[in-house]
Design a protein around this motif. Structure first.
Motif, PDB file in Angstrom:
ATOM      1  N   GLU A 227     -48.711  69.891  66.670  1.00 15.35           N
ATOM      2  CA  GLU A 227     -50.277  69.203  66.199  1.00 15.35           C
ATOM      3  C   GLU A 227     -51.045  68.567  67.581  1.00 15.35           C
ATOM      4  OE1 GLU A 227     -52.520  66.685  62.697  1.00 15.35           O
ATOM      5  OE2 GLU A 227     -50.033  66.908  62.875  1.00 15.35           O
ATOM      6  N   ALA A 228     -50.233  67.974  68.263  1.00 19.50           N
ATOM      7  CA  ALA A 228     -50.786  66.946  69.492  1.00 19.50           C
ATOM      8  C   ALA A 228     -51.078  67.755  70.318  1.00 19.50           C
ATOM      9  CB  ALA A 228     -49.798  66.142  70.130  1.00 19.50           C
ATOM     10  N   VAL A 229     -50.947  69.049  70.709  1.00 18.92           N
ATOM     11  CA  VAL A 229     -51.255  69.795  71.763  1.00 18.92           C
ATOM     12  C   VAL A 229     -52.474  70.624  71.149  1.00 18.92           C
ATOM     13  CG1 VAL A 229     -50.733  71.904  73.148  1.00 18.92           C
ATOM     14  CG2 VAL A 229     -49.239  70.255  72.956  1.00 18.92           C
ATOM     15  N   THR A 230     -52.448  70.915  69.906  1.00 22.40           N
ATOM     16  CA  THR A 230     -53.579  71.478  68.934  1.00 22.40           C
ATOM     17  C   THR A 230     -54.841  70.518  69.332  1.00 22.40           C
ATOM     18  OG1 THR A 230     -52.360  72.761  67.757  1.00 22.40           O
ATOM     19  CG2 THR A 230     -54.400  72.762  67.271  1.00 22.40           C
ATOM     20  N   LYS A 231     -54.560  69.314  69.033  1.00 25.98           N
ATOM     21  CA  LYS A 231     -55.717  68.324  68.883  1.00 25.98           C
ATOM     22  C   LYS A 231     -56.511  68.154  70.447  1.00 25.98           C
ATOM     23  CE  LYS A 231     -55.610  67.227  64.653  1.00 25.98           C
ATOM     24  NZ  LYS A 231     -57.216  67.279  63.645  1.00 25.98           N
ATOM     25  N   ALA A 232     -55.577  68.216  71.541  1.00 24.20           N
ATOM     26  CA  ALA A 232     -56.105  68.250  72.775  1.00 24.20           C
ATOM     27  C   ALA A 232     -56.792  69.478  73.218  1.00 24.20           C
ATOM     28  CB  ALA A 232     -54.846  67.956  73.718  1.00 24.20           C
ATOM     29  N   ILE A 233     -56.195  70.472  72.873  1.00 24.96           N
ATOM     30  CA  ILE A 233     -57.200  71.490  73.171  1.00 24.96           C
ATOM     31  C   ILE A 233     -58.470  71.541  72.258  1.00 24.96           C
ATOM     32  CG2 ILE A 233     -57.260  74.291  72.973  1.00 24.96           C
ATOM     33  CD1 ILE A 233     -54.268  74.314  73.273  1.00 24.96           C
ATOM     34  N   LEU A 234     -58.692  71.125  71.204  1.00 21.96           N
ATOM     35  CA  LEU A 234     -59.804  71.199  70.375  1.00 21.96           C
ATOM     36  C   LEU A 234     -60.653  69.948  70.788  1.00 21.96           C
ATOM     37  CD1 LEU A 234     -58.431  72.012  66.687  1.00 21.96           C
ATOM     38  CD2 LEU A 234     -59.552  73.465  68.301  1.00 21.96           C
ATOM     39  N   GLY A 235     -60.146  68.972  71.556  1.00 20.40           N
ATOM     40  CA  GLY A 235     -60.824  67.801  72.063  1.00 20.40           C
ATOM     41  C   GLY A 235     -61.612  67.910  73.302  1.00 20.40           C
ATOM     42  N   GLN A 236     -61.963  66.797  73.906  1.00 20.68           N
ATOM     43  CA  GLN A 236     -62.686  66.964  75.244  1.00 20.68           C
ATOM     44  C   GLN A 236     -61.872  67.229  76.397  1.00 20.68           C
ATOM     45  OE1 GLN A 236     -65.776  66.209  75.448  1.00 20.68           O
ATOM     46  NE2 GLN A 236     -65.903  66.755  77.680  1.00 20.68           N
ATOM     47  N   GLU A 237     -60.756  67.288  76.456  1.00 25.26           N
ATOM     48  CA  GLU A 237     -59.808  67.844  77.192  1.00 25.26           C
ATOM     49  C   GLU A 237     -59.798  69.417  77.646  1.00 25.26           C
ATOM     50  OE1 GLU A 237     -58.864  65.790  75.093  1.00 25.26           O
ATOM     51  OE2 GLU A 237     -58.528  63.842  75.851  1.00 25.26           O
ATOM     52  N   GLY A 238     -59.748  70.031  76.447  1.00 23.46           N
ATOM     53  CA  GLY A 238     -59.684  71.385  76.273  1.00 23.46           C
ATOM     54  C   GLY A 238     -60.981  72.158  76.144  1.00 23.46           C
ATOM     55  N   SER A 239     -62.177  71.602  76.589  1.00 22.03           N
ATOM     56  CA  SER A 239     -63.660  71.924  76.486  1.00 22.03           C
ATOM     57  C   SER A 239     -63.753  73.100  77.382  1.00 22.03           C
ATOM     58  CB  SER A 239     -64.576  70.992  76.754  1.00 22.03           C
ATOM     59  OG  SER A 239     -64.273  70.570  77.809  1.00 22.03           O
ATOM     60  N   MET A 240     -62.949  73.057  78.729  1.00 24.81           N
ATOM     61  CA  MET A 240     -63.075  74.136  79.650  1.00 24.81           C
ATOM     62  C   MET A 240     -62.353  75.322  79.202  1.00 24.81           C
ATOM     63  SD  MET A 240     -60.414  72.309  80.390  1.00 24.81           S
ATOM     64  CE  MET A 240     -61.158  70.503  80.928  1.00 24.81           C
ATOM     65  N   ILE A 241     -61.186  75.317  78.609  1.00 27.27           N
ATOM     66  CA  ILE A 241     -60.373  76.508  78.200  1.00 27.27           C
ATOM     67  C   ILE A 241     -60.660  76.924  76.895  1.00 27.27           C
ATOM     68  CG2 ILE A 241     -58.348  75.246  77.453  1.00 27.27           C
ATOM     69  CD1 ILE A 241     -56.492  77.147  79.297  1.00 27.27           C
ATOM     70  N   ARG A 242     -61.303  76.251  76.061  1.00 27.44           N
ATOM     71  CA  ARG A 242     -61.580  76.556  74.795  1.00 27.44           C
ATOM     72  C   ARG A 242     -62.134  77.950  74.535  1.00 27.44           C
ATOM     73  NH1 ARG A 242     -64.569  72.697  72.588  1.00 27.44           N
ATOM     74  NH2 ARG A 242     -63.039  71.068  73.191  1.00 27.44           N
ATOM     75  N   SER A 243     -63.073  77.951  75.345  1.00 24.95           N
ATOM     76  CA  SER A 243     -63.863  79.427  75.164  1.00 24.95           C
ATOM     77  C   SER A 243     -63.179  80.620  75.677  1.00 24.95           C
ATOM     78  CB  SER A 243     -65.094  78.986  75.690  1.00 24.95           C
ATOM     79  OG  SER A 243     -65.123  78.894  77.387  1.00 24.95           O
ATOM     80  N   ARG A 244     -62.035  80.591  76.057  1.00 22.76           N
ATOM     81  CA  ARG A 244     -61.328  81.579  76.907  1.00 22.76           C
ATOM     82  C   ARG A 244     -60.080  82.081  76.110  1.00 22.76           C
ATOM     83  NH1 ARG A 244     -62.660  81.016  82.847  1.00 22.76           N
ATOM     84  NH2 ARG A 244     -64.129  79.423  83.120  1.00 22.76           N
ATOM     85  N   ILE A 245     -60.015  81.178  75.034  1.00 21.97           N
ATOM     86  CA  ILE A 245     -58.780  81.531  74.333  1.00 21.97           C
ATOM     87  C   ILE A 245     -59.046  82.645  73.175  1.00 21.97           C
ATOM     88  CG2 ILE A 245     -57.497  80.575  72.099  1.00 21.97           C
ATOM     89  CD1 ILE A 245     -57.981  77.857  73.235  1.00 21.97           C
TER      90      ILE A 245
END
Length: 222
Positions: free
Chosen positions: A181-199
């Motif tokens: 759950e922690a990694v999922t929250k990081a991807i959905l947060g500000q840290e994962g904004s650059m990679i979220r659209s590529r998933i």
């Protein structure tokens, strides 16, 4: 009527009227055709079948290929030319071949993150756990350790310049630790904004045991 045919007719149990009108034959009933003479040719369906088998297949008309290209698109419908030896490959197969993998292995005591190439090979300096960023002993299995690990890996992807080539990313989750759950929250947060659209997909690769070895006995306190 020949006398030699009477025993055969009696064996067939024909009535008297049929026997008088029955045309005498020169050979007994058989499913095998009579042999052909040296100069004869098969007639009827056999001759047409032989002629059809001897014909060569005609090349497909260009209009058919034009219709297929219009329906499926020029990228999806592509035939290899005589000069190129590459096999036929669809757009879906090419996309799958160019997909990167973001593996998250969350256990009870630690969290591991590994970024792999489309060939399932770990990328340089992108295979880390909570212990590699300073967490020790029991602190490696906490929620905060997994969150900071995910943030560190995402920032390392940008620093190394790997984000430009990672057009498609698939998240692969394994295990049911707190780091999931922690990694999922990081991807959905500000840290994962650059990679979220590529998933392009999320996969659960948790292993399930069917039978197997005996589990350890539960821990009893007190």
């Amino acid at each position: 009527m020949h006398n030699s045919l009477l025993p055969r007719l009696s064996a067939l149990r024909l009535c008297t009227s049929c026997r008088t009108t029955f045309t005498p034959f020169s050979r007994p009933f058989s499913s095998t055709p009579a042999p052909l003479a040296p100069g004869d040719r098969p007639s009827g369906g056999l001759s047409s079948l032989a002629s059809n088998m001897s014909r060569r297949a005609k090349p497909s008309s260009p209009s058919v290929e034009g219709d297929l290209r219009e329906i499926f698109g020029s990228d999806l419908y592509s035939r290899p030319t005589a000069a190129s030896s590459e096999p036929f490959e669809t757009q879906a197969a090419r996309d799958l071949r160019e997909t990167y993998y973001f593996h998250v292995y969350a256990t009870k005591h630690n969290t591991h993150i590994t970024v792999c190439t489309p060939k399932h090979e770990p990328m340089k300096k992108l295979s880390l756990s909570a212990g590699n960023i300073g967490f020790k002993k029991a602190n490696r299995g906490t929620y905060d350790a997994a969150y900071q690990l995910a943030s560190y890996v995402l920032s390392r992807i940008v620093e190394q310049g790997n984000l430009a080539e990672m057009k498609r990313v698939e998240i692969v989750l394994r295990g049911f630790g707190v780091g999931r759950e922690a990694v999922t929250k990081a991807i959905l947060g500000q840290e994962g904004s650059m990679i979220r659209s590529r998933i392009v997909g999320i996969t659960d690769a948790t292993r399930l045991k069917f039978g197997g070895t005996r589990s350890p006995k539960p821990r009893r306190l007190g």
